[in-house]
Design an enzyme around this catalytic site. Structure first.
Site, PDB file in Angstrom:
ATOM      1  N   ARG A 124      -9.961   0.197  15.901  1.00  0.00           N
ATOM      2  CA  ARG A 124      -9.881   1.056  14.720  1.00  0.00           C
ATOM      3  C   ARG A 124     -10.843   0.484  13.689  1.00  0.00           C
ATOM      4  NH1 ARG A 124      -4.201   1.786  11.604  1.00  0.00           N
ATOM      5  NH2 ARG A 124      -4.746  -0.347  11.016  1.00  0.00           N
ATOM      6  N   TYR A 152      15.656  31.102   2.516  1.00  0.00           N
ATOM      7  CA  TYR A 152      14.545  31.855   3.085  1.00  0.00           C
ATOM      8  C   TYR A 152      14.819  32.211   4.543  1.00  0.00           C
ATOM      9  CZ  TYR A 152      11.548  30.769  -0.921  1.00  0.00           C
ATOM     10  OH  TYR A 152      11.011  30.691  -2.184  1.00  0.00           O
ATOM     11  N   MET A 157      10.817  24.183  -1.421  1.00  0.00           N
ATOM     12  CA  MET A 157       9.874  23.274  -2.064  1.00  0.00           C
ATOM     13  C   MET A 157      10.569  22.299  -3.007  1.00  0.00           C
ATOM     14  SD  MET A 157       6.501  24.104  -4.418  1.00  0.00           S
ATOM     15  CE  MET A 157       5.710  25.052  -3.113  1.00  0.00           C
ATOM     16  N   LYS A 202       0.827  -1.199   0.000  1.00  0.00           N
ATOM     17  CA  LYS A 202       0.000   0.000   0.000  1.00  0.00           C
ATOM     18  C   LYS A 202       0.868   1.260   0.000  1.00  0.00           C
ATOM     19  CE  LYS A 202      -0.501   0.146   5.050  1.00  0.00           C
ATOM     20  NZ  LYS A 202      -1.461   0.280   6.159  1.00  0.00           N
TER      21      LYS A 202
END
Length: 340
Positions: free
Chosen positions: A117, A248, A294, A33
């Site tokens: 759950r 930054y 980013m 998964k």
């Protein structure tokens, strides 16, 4: 863009360790998964098939469709299908969902033995069997999931006993409602290595196969090797003078004249920003400086290509998280190459 290298020898080494505990490759159900825990769904599936793994576990029908030709058995954990399949099994997570499955669907019933759950309550077991029968579904297995198998507590034994009772009752109910012999499974990676002698029908192994299983002292298993390493390419280089600030906010101030380079791996590709606050260093002790942007990050280096990490567990410690998050944060668009 940064790129990922997958080491086949490490993957096969990990599967060898797992197969020794499951007593055979046929009992390995590889958890794929979330893009095979960030490793690449198709890449890992192809290696697993080569090794001889015939069972897979995924989260969605889309994942099952993608790997359909690689495995003989696929279990979908979290979707109700629109049609049934001879190869794909679907999980019943809630008693009220049973009548939503198409007639003839091969299903496996998840039972809540303590995690609270997903899964039906133990007290609802007979009602679930009756509803599955009425819905004309093909019940093949009953399973559960451990909540604390990677922690040195008694909870694993408590859930194991709960599931033992579930297995006994389910076997009786299977005869009563006309189902065939059921399969049973409960073990994830950590749980598998808690057994003195594994005796279930399969083990759902994920993080151990990828070489990043972490267990406390007293449960530790030796020999696992991380499969994934992440590399980045240099975008630019510059000479930094003492007192000049980087990135930054100018968070990093040069303490001396130095050479720095910018590399094509940032938080947009899955590099967790909190690593910058923790003083991250690569496996070669190369320092990350300034904030992670980013699409790029800056290191005290002039190398053309840079090994960012080769063990997600190490990154996880810097980020105060778990290796699962580090790995599944890696974007599918990053290229993945298999090497021996």
């Amino acid at each position: 863009m940064a790129y990922i290298i997958l080491n086949k020898n490490s993957f096969f080494n990990n599967l060898d360790i797992i197969a020794k505990s499951t007593k055979g490759r046929d009992k390995i159900a590889l958890v794929l998964k979330d893009n095979a825990y960030g490793h690449g769904l198709l890449e890992i599936s192809s290696m697993a098939k080569e090794y001889g793994v015939k069972k897979a576990v995924v989260r969605t029908s889309k994942e099952a469709d993608t790997i359909y030709d690689f495995f003989e058995y696929i279990l979908v954990l979290a979707e109700i299908p629109s049609s049934n399949s001879d190869k794909v099994r679907y999980t019943i997570n809630d008693i009220d969902s049973i009548d939503k499955f198409p007639h003839g669907t091969r299903v496996e019933l998840k039972v809540d033995t303590g995690m609270h759950r997903n899964g039906i309550a133990v007290s609802d077991l007979e009602e679930a069997f009756a509803k599955i029968k009425d819905a004309k579904l093909l019940l093949e297995a009953v399973f559960t999931h451990h909540r604390s198998s990677d922690e040195l507590t008694s909870e694993w034994f408590w859930q194991k006993e709960n599931f033992k009772r579930v297995k006994e009752e389910s076997s009786t109910l299977a005869k009563k409602y006309g189902f065939g012999t059921l399969r049973f499974h409960s073990s994830n990676s950590a749980s598998l290595f808690r057994h003195d002698s594994f005796d279930e029908d399969m083990a759902r192994v994920g993080i151990a196969a990828y070489g990043c299983l972490e267990l406390p002292k007293g449960l530790h298993v030796e020999g696992f090797k991380p499969v994934l390493s992440l590399w980045a390419n240099k975008i630019s280089k510059r000479e930094l003078r003492v007192g000049e600030r980087v990135g930054y906010g100018g968070d990093y101030t040069a303490l001396k004249d130095c050479t720095i380079s910018n590399y094509d791996f940032g938080y947009g590709e899955g590099f967790l920003r909190c690593c910058a606050d923790a003083g991250y260093k690569t496996p070669d002790e190369i320092e990350l400086i300034g904030r992670i942007s980013m699409d790029n990050s800056t290191f005290m280096s002039s190398q053309d290509r840079l090994l960012i990490f080769d063990d997600a567990r190490v990154v996880a410690k810097y980020a105060n998280t778990i290796s699962y998050e580090v790995l599944t944060s890696l974007k599918p668009e990053i290229s993945r190459t298999i090497v021996q």
